[in-house]
Design a protein around this motif. Structure first.
Motif, PDB file in Angstrom:
ATOM      1  N   GLU A  95       4.488  -2.854  -9.782  1.00 36.85           N
ATOM      2  CA  GLU A  95       3.855  -3.067 -11.080  1.00 36.85           C
ATOM      3  C   GLU A  95       3.391  -4.515 -11.208  1.00 36.85           C
ATOM      4  O   GLU A  95       4.115  -5.453 -10.871  1.00 36.85           O
ATOM      5  N   THR A 102      -8.977  -0.948 -14.560  1.00 33.20           N
ATOM      6  CA  THR A 102      -8.788   0.368 -13.945  1.00 33.20           C
ATOM      7  C   THR A 102      -7.337   0.803 -13.859  1.00 33.20           C
ATOM      8  O   THR A 102      -7.059   1.996 -13.703  1.00 33.20           O
ATOM      9  N   GLY A 103      -6.414  -0.162 -13.868  1.00 33.10           N
ATOM     10  CA  GLY A 103      -5.006   0.174 -13.675  1.00 33.10           C
ATOM     11  C   GLY A 103      -4.637   0.380 -12.224  1.00 33.10           C
ATOM     12  O   GLY A 103      -3.508   0.784 -11.921  1.00 33.10           O
ATOM     13  N   TRP A 104      -5.549   0.085 -11.301  1.00 31.80           N
ATOM     14  CA  TRP A 104      -5.284   0.287  -9.873  1.00 31.80           C
ATOM     15  C   TRP A 104      -4.546  -0.919  -9.301  1.00 31.80           C
ATOM     16  O   TRP A 104      -5.154  -1.928  -8.920  1.00 31.80           O
ATOM     17  N   THR A 105      -3.248  -0.846  -9.180  1.00 33.16           N
ATOM     18  CA  THR A 105      -2.478  -1.955  -8.606  1.00 33.16           C
ATOM     19  C   THR A 105      -2.706  -2.116  -7.115  1.00 33.16           C
ATOM     20  O   THR A 105      -2.358  -3.151  -6.539  1.00 33.16           O
ATOM     21  N   ILE A 106      -3.321  -1.103  -6.482  1.00 36.00           N
ATOM     22  CA  ILE A 106      -3.613  -1.183  -5.050  1.00 36.00           C
ATOM     23  C   ILE A 106      -4.637  -2.271  -4.743  1.00 36.00           C
ATOM     24  O   ILE A 106      -4.776  -2.725  -3.602  1.00 36.00           O
ATOM     25  N   LEU A 107      -5.374  -2.729  -5.774  1.00 32.36           N
ATOM     26  CA  LEU A 107      -6.371  -3.779  -5.562  1.00 32.36           C
ATOM     27  C   LEU A 107      -5.727  -5.074  -5.088  1.00 32.36           C
ATOM     28  O   LEU A 107      -6.335  -5.849  -4.342  1.00 32.36           O
ATOM     29  N   ASP A 108      -4.502  -5.329  -5.512  1.00 34.28           N
ATOM     30  CA  ASP A 108      -3.824  -6.571  -5.135  1.00 34.28           C
ATOM     31  C   ASP A 108      -3.635  -6.686  -3.618  1.00 34.28           C
ATOM     32  O   ASP A 108      -4.085  -7.664  -3.014  1.00 34.28           O
ATOM     33  N   PRO A 114       3.543   0.753  -4.010  1.00 35.89           N
ATOM     34  CA  PRO A 114       2.893  -0.097  -5.024  1.00 35.89           C
ATOM     35  C   PRO A 114       3.911  -0.689  -5.987  1.00 35.89           C
ATOM     36  O   PRO A 114       4.934  -0.070  -6.307  1.00 35.89           O
ATOM     37  N   GLY A 129      -9.565  -6.403 -12.108  1.00 36.21           N
ATOM     38  CA  GLY A 129      -9.694  -5.010 -11.686  1.00 36.21           C
ATOM     39  C   GLY A 129      -8.555  -4.144 -12.206  1.00 36.21           C
ATOM     40  O   GLY A 129      -8.761  -3.009 -12.647  1.00 36.21           O
ATOM     41  N   ILE A 130      -7.342  -4.702 -12.144  1.00 39.80           N
ATOM     42  CA  ILE A 130      -6.176  -3.940 -12.634  1.00 39.80           C
ATOM     43  C   ILE A 130      -6.264  -3.738 -14.142  1.00 39.80           C
ATOM     44  O   ILE A 130      -5.936  -2.663 -14.664  1.00 39.80           O
ATOM     45  N   LEU A 189       0.837  -1.199   0.000  1.00 38.98           N
ATOM     46  CA  LEU A 189       0.000   0.000   0.000  1.00 38.98           C
ATOM     47  C   LEU A 189       0.876   1.256   0.000  1.00 38.98           C
ATOM     48  O   LEU A 189       0.527   2.278  -0.587  1.00 38.98           O
TER      49      LEU A 189
END
Length: 323
Positions: free
Chosen positions: A134, A195-201, A132, A191-192, A129
């Motif tokens: 890639e 959206t490109g949100w790597t925070i989802l992982d 992040p 999700g990534i 968090l």
């Protein structure tokens, strides 16, 4: 410690004592359960290798980390297999109860490693968090889907086995954690990609950890309960002694103790005083039958004390240790 009785299937009396034994202490280690864990071990270890290689080629730290998770689960499954091998050994003069408590130790180890795994997931999630990394969502999704299929096969193989076997249950929880991890990885990858949100992982990793922790804690608590020889679930020591005292021909019941030998077997000892005119030899089978019917206790040792004399045993029946 429980008394060491190697005689089974009969009653005998001596010096005012009578004992009734209806079952052998030895328990069967189910070959089916062992085969199920062996099958899942091969699946888990094989997929861990595939996942590690796939994560390295895709540059995905998440997949490499999850491969480490799978390796730890494969080690737990190997421990369970070793426990079954040891538990199969026959009882001997020094270990009249056999080696079935090894299965309880394996279940405890499995639960403990699950809790450690949850702590590691939480720690890694916090780091990701803040920093992040890639994630290549396409390769991650492909490997996660393969993992889901592998874990579904393993979970079904274990779920359809003997669910009273704590060792098998511990292995199932490990595979269930892997399955949930695969679902989370698929959701994160999708999700990534969208959206490109790597925070989802890391966020989904925390959700998976929360789902695992309760089951892991129950497994550890149940294993510790067995090792401490606490009262089995549903058994109240005081109520049991009072119920035995109400059996016809018994004037008093005291010093009731019960514990779990392994998942399938409960053991109890109790002292009874016969009522006037009662043949002491008739009491042990009556008490054993009552305890088996009332509390599913399958091995009972009954000591018959003469009226007016207490035994050397100093512990009295206490309140229930059940949750």
């Amino acid at each position: 410690m429980p008394p060491d009785h190697t005689d089974t299937g009969h009653s005998h009396s001596h010096a005012g004592h009578a004992h009734s034994h209806g079952h052998d202490h030895a328990q069967a280690v189910t070959a089916s359960n062992e085969a199920r864990i062996r099958f899942v071990f091969v699946l888990t270890a094989g997929y861990a290798l595939v996942q590690a290689v796939g994560g390295w080629l895709a540059g995905s730290l998440a997949l490499v980390a999850d491969a480490g998770h799978m390796v730890s689960d494969a080690a737990a499954l190997l421990l369970a297999l070793i426990a079954y091998r040891i538990a199969r050994r026959a009882a001997d003069a020094k270990r009249s109860y056999g080696f079935h408590r090894v299965r309880v130790l394996a279940a405890l180890a499995n639960g403990a490693t699950l809790l450690l795994l949850v702590a590691w997931i939480a720690w890694e999630a916090l780091k990701r968090l803040n920093q992040p990394v890639e994630v290549l969502a396409g390769p991650m999704l492909a490997v996660a889907v393969v993992g889901l299929l592998v874990n579904l096969a393993g979970a079904y193989a274990l779920w359809s086995g003997n669910r009273q076997d704590g060792n098998l249950r511990g292995a199932f929880l490990h595979v269930l954690g892997d399955l949930l991890g695969s679902v989370g990885a698929i959701a994160a990858a999708v999700g990534i990609m969208l959206t490109g949100w790597t925070i989802l992982d890391p966020l989904l990793s925390v959700v998976v950890a929360a789902l695992i922790v309760r089951s892991a804690w129950v497994l550890v608590a149940d294993s510790v309960r067995v090792l401490l020889q606490a009262m089995p679930h549903g058994v109240d020591g005081r109520q049991a002694a009072e119920g035995i005292a109400e059996i016809h021909g018994i004037a008093e019941a005291r010093h009731f103790h019960a514990w779990t030998l392994a998942e399938e077997s409960r053991v109890a000892t109790v002292h009874v005083v016969p009522a006037s005119g009662t043949d002491p030899m008739t009491l042990p089978p009556l008490v054993a039958a009552w305890l088996e019917q009332r509390f599913a206790i399958d091995h009972v040792t009954v000591q018959v004390d003469p009226p007016g004399r207490d035994s050397d045993c100093v512990a009295a029946a206490g309140p229930s240790a059940d949750r």
